[in-house]
Design a protein around this motif. Structure first.
Motif, PDB file in Angstrom:
ATOM      1  N   LYS A   4       0.828  -1.203   0.000  1.00 53.96           N
ATOM      2  CA  LYS A   4       0.000   0.000   0.000  1.00 53.96           C
ATOM      3  C   LYS A   4       0.859   1.248   0.000  1.00 53.96           C
ATOM      4  CE  LYS A   4      -4.112  -1.874   2.037  1.00 53.96           C
ATOM      5  NZ  LYS A   4      -5.188  -1.669   2.943  1.00 53.96           N
ATOM      6  N   LYS A   5       0.387   2.244  -0.734  1.00 54.20           N
ATOM      7  CA  LYS A   5       1.136   3.491  -0.858  1.00 54.20           C
ATOM      8  C   LYS A   5       0.781   4.500   0.219  1.00 54.20           C
ATOM      9  CE  LYS A   5       1.625   2.916  -5.829  1.00 54.20           C
ATOM     10  NZ  LYS A   5       1.058   1.600  -5.944  1.00 54.20           N
ATOM     11  N   THR A   6      -0.310   4.275   0.917  1.00 49.65           N
ATOM     12  CA  THR A   6      -0.722   5.183   1.987  1.00 49.65           C
ATOM     13  C   THR A   6      -0.834   4.407   3.296  1.00 49.65           C
ATOM     14  OG1 THR A   6      -3.062   4.810   1.530  1.00 49.65           O
ATOM     15  CG2 THR A   6      -2.017   6.675   0.412  1.00 49.65           C
ATOM     16  N   VAL A   7      -0.649   5.118   4.375  1.00 48.95           N
ATOM     17  CA  VAL A   7      -0.779   4.510   5.693  1.00 48.95           C
ATOM     18  C   VAL A   7      -2.269   4.361   6.002  1.00 48.95           C
ATOM     19  CG1 VAL A   7      -0.279   4.818   8.156  1.00 48.95           C
ATOM     20  CG2 VAL A   7       1.372   5.581   6.430  1.00 48.95           C
ATOM     21  N   TYR A   9      -5.793   4.278   7.905  1.00 44.96           N
ATOM     22  CA  TYR A   9      -6.395   5.052   8.985  1.00 44.96           C
ATOM     23  C   TYR A   9      -6.966   4.044   9.986  1.00 44.96           C
ATOM     24  CZ  TYR A   9      -9.274   8.754  11.041  1.00 44.96           C
ATOM     25  OH  TYR A   9      -9.847   9.653  11.892  1.00 44.96           O
ATOM     26  N   GLU A  19     -10.095  -2.614   7.418  1.00 41.60           N
ATOM     27  CA  GLU A  19      -8.768  -2.906   6.868  1.00 41.60           C
ATOM     28  C   GLU A  19      -8.556  -4.408   6.714  1.00 41.60           C
ATOM     29  OE1 GLU A  19      -5.177  -2.057   5.186  1.00 41.60           O
ATOM     30  OE2 GLU A  19      -6.741  -0.614   5.710  1.00 41.60           O
TER      31      GLU A  19
END
Length: 127
Positions: A4-7, A9, A19
């Motif tokens: 994944k490119k984003t952390v 939430y 998730e």
């Protein structure tokens, strides 16, 4: 492997569950493994719309999230089976409740889903 490119939430329980269970087929995969369909080929027969690649990706994610375990048998050709972990088994009552809710409201759910579906999909369901 996809990273994944984003952390994510992860500030509340719903974020965490989303998730772990995000994926079109994950809930059904867990349910069918719970019912005794342990091999990828069995899961593919139960969920014919899933591609082999997507099934393998979602099985790997469920394994990474410690909901299932993978056992590879040392035979030719290799045989693989998946089983629920104790942690994964805790989801089964929730999945069962969601299924009951869907059964109780299936007429309304079909109506609202098809109302917003592409015309070609709606025609396909009517025939």
């Amino acid at each position: 492997m996809y990273v994944k490119k984003t952390v994510p939430y992860l500030n509340c329980g719903l974020d965490l569950v989303g998730e772990v269970l995000y994926g079109k087929w994950k809930i059904r995969i867990l349910w069918f493994i719970h019912q005794g369909n342990l091999r990828p080929s069995e899961l593919q027969r139960k969920i014919p719309d899933v591609t082999r690649r997507v099934l393998n990706v979602q099985l790997k994610e469920l394994e990474d999230h410690e909901l299932i375990t993978k056992k590879i048998y040392p035979v030719m050709p290799p045989r693989v089976e998946y089983t629920l972990t104790d942690f994964g088994s805790t989801l089964i009552p929730l999945i069962g409740s969601i299924g009951v809710w869907g059964d109780e409201h299936q007429e309304r759910l079909r109506r609202v889903i098809l109302k917003h579906a592409a015309p070609s999909l709606t025609d396909a369901v009517k025939t």
